[in-house]
Design a protein around this motif. Sequence first.
Motif, mmCIF file in Angstrom:
data_model
loop_
_atom_site.group_PDB
_atom_site.id
_atom_site.type_symbol
_atom_site.label_atom_id
_atom_site.label_comp_id
_atom_site.label_asym_id
_atom_site.label_seq_id
_atom_site.Cartn_x
_atom_site.Cartn_y
_atom_site.Cartn_z
ATOM 1 N N THR A 1 0.836 -1.174 0.088
ATOM 2 C CA THR A 1 -0.054 0.173 0.025
ATOM 3 C C THR A 1 0.911 1.210 0.034
ATOM 4 O O THR A 1 2.167 1.146 0.148
ATOM 5 N N GLY A 2 0.343 2.259 -0.323
ATOM 6 C CA GLY A 2 0.941 3.586 -0.252
ATOM 7 C C GLY A 2 0.455 4.675 -0.944
ATOM 8 O O GLY A 2 -0.768 4.845 -0.752
ATOM 9 N N THR A 3 1.090 5.435 -1.437
ATOM 10 C CA THR A 3 0.769 6.727 -2.342
ATOM 11 C C THR A 3 -0.151 6.554 -3.346
ATOM 12 O O THR A 3 -0.342 5.388 -3.908
ATOM 13 N N LYS A 4 -0.552 7.450 -4.173
ATOM 14 C CA LYS A 4 -1.427 7.597 -5.299
ATOM 15 C C LYS A 4 -0.649 6.696 -6.517
ATOM 16 O O LYS A 4 -1.285 5.847 -6.716
ATOM 17 N N HIS A 5 0.615 6.921 -6.513
ATOM 18 C CA HIS A 5 1.378 6.104 -7.650
ATOM 19 C C HIS A 5 1.392 4.648 -6.940
ATOM 20 O O HIS A 5 1.537 3.776 -7.763
ATOM 21 N N GLY A 6 1.927 4.648 -5.736
ATOM 22 C CA GLY A 6 1.908 3.338 -4.945
ATOM 23 C C GLY A 6 0.743 2.375 -5.446
ATOM 24 O O GLY A 6 0.743 1.275 -5.542
ATOM 25 N N ASP A 7 -0.586 2.991 -4.975
ATOM 26 C CA ASP A 7 -1.908 2.267 -5.165
ATOM 27 C C ASP A 7 -1.866 1.799 -6.758
ATOM 28 O O ASP A 7 -2.502 0.759 -6.955
ATOM 29 N N THR A 8 -1.719 2.645 -7.415
ATOM 30 C CA THR A 8 -1.641 2.197 -9.012
ATOM 31 C C THR A 8 -0.920 1.255 -9.417
ATOM 32 O O THR A 8 -1.116 0.164 -10.062
ATOM 33 N N ALA A 9 0.356 1.307 -8.880
ATOM 34 C CA ALA A 9 1.285 0.228 -9.039
ATOM 35 C C ALA A 9 0.995 -1.012 -8.513
ATOM 36 O O ALA A 9 1.221 -2.146 -9.003
ATOM 37 N N ASN A 10 0.337 -0.871 -7.406
ATOM 38 C CA ASN A 10 -0.100 -2.287 -6.478
ATOM 39 C C ASN A 10 -1.175 -2.862 -7.364
ATOM 40 O O ASN A 10 -1.012 -4.157 -7.669
ATOM 41 N N LEU B 1 -1.438 -2.850 -10.798
ATOM 42 C CA LEU B 1 -0.547 -3.558 -11.765
ATOM 43 C C LEU B 1 -0.017 -4.621 -11.354
ATOM 44 O O LEU B 1 -0.062 -5.838 -11.999
ATOM 45 N N MET B 2 0.754 -4.626 -10.156
ATOM 46 C CA MET B 2 1.309 -5.940 -9.488
ATOM 47 C C MET B 2 0.387 -7.080 -9.431
ATOM 48 O O MET B 2 0.434 -8.068 -9.643
ATOM 49 N N ALA C 1 7.447 -9.575 -14.092
ATOM 50 C CA ALA C 1 6.968 -8.255 -14.207
ATOM 51 C C ALA C 1 6.237 -7.875 -12.999
ATOM 52 O O ALA C 1 6.280 -6.820 -12.607
ATOM 53 N N ALA C 2 5.722 -8.811 -12.243
ATOM 54 C CA ALA C 2 5.111 -8.431 -10.831
ATOM 55 C C ALA C 2 6.368 -8.045 -9.971
ATOM 56 O O ALA C 2 6.157 -7.241 -9.100
ATOM 57 N N LEU C 3 7.413 -8.593 -9.975
ATOM 58 C CA LEU C 3 8.548 -8.338 -9.146
ATOM 59 C C LEU C 3 9.102 -7.139 -9.408
ATOM 60 O O LEU C 3 9.337 -6.291 -8.594
ATOM 61 N N GLU C 4 9.182 -6.482 -10.761
ATOM 62 C CA GLU C 4 9.650 -5.386 -11.460
ATOM 63 C C GLU C 4 8.594 -4.337 -10.525
ATOM 64 O O GLU C 4 8.889 -3.155 -10.124
ATOM 65 N N THR C 5 7.269 -4.738 -10.694
ATOM 66 C CA THR C 5 6.272 -3.595 -10.343
ATOM 67 C C THR C 5 6.313 -3.571 -8.709
ATOM 68 O O THR C 5 6.215 -2.468 -8.202
#
Length: 153
Positions: free
Chosen positions: A5-14, A16-17, A42-46
């Motif tokens: 969990t995290g920021t706006k970008h972190g949530d979007t990246a989550n 995708l992961m 790809a999940a690891l990179e994300t």
Amino acid sequence: MALLTGTKHGDTANELMQFYQDEAKKLEAAGSYFMAAVALGAALETALLTFMLVEWDEDNGGELEIPDKVCLDELISAAKSFDLLNAVKFEDSRSQGARSVESVIREIQRMRNNLHAGKALRTGFNPASFGVTQYQRLRDIYGAVMDNLLYHI
């Protein structure tokens, strides 16, 4: 599998992961082990990017800008700057004991890079020969890395 969990970008990246993790499960169930392993890569990179977004925001009080180009090598370097990869070890019962998380991430990276035709041809990699045992090992590594990432958030 794990969620960060995290920021706006972190949530979007989550999100995708999570997509990549779900695809890996579907591909594994279908017996497409190499493509499932690519999805885990790809999940690891994300996941590493998500970790950087979460850590940067929490530790530095601001939103991290996502650069135009992000590669796994750069994410590994950034994770090392947070002492994330030096702080944990991965126990691999099939090898000689504890190895650094960086070394197992690099293992997933090397396998994932075989998606590129030139790389596969240069190394003599045959994706049809990538089987369930190899996939399960990478899936175990991925799970251990994710557990370590979650521990450090």
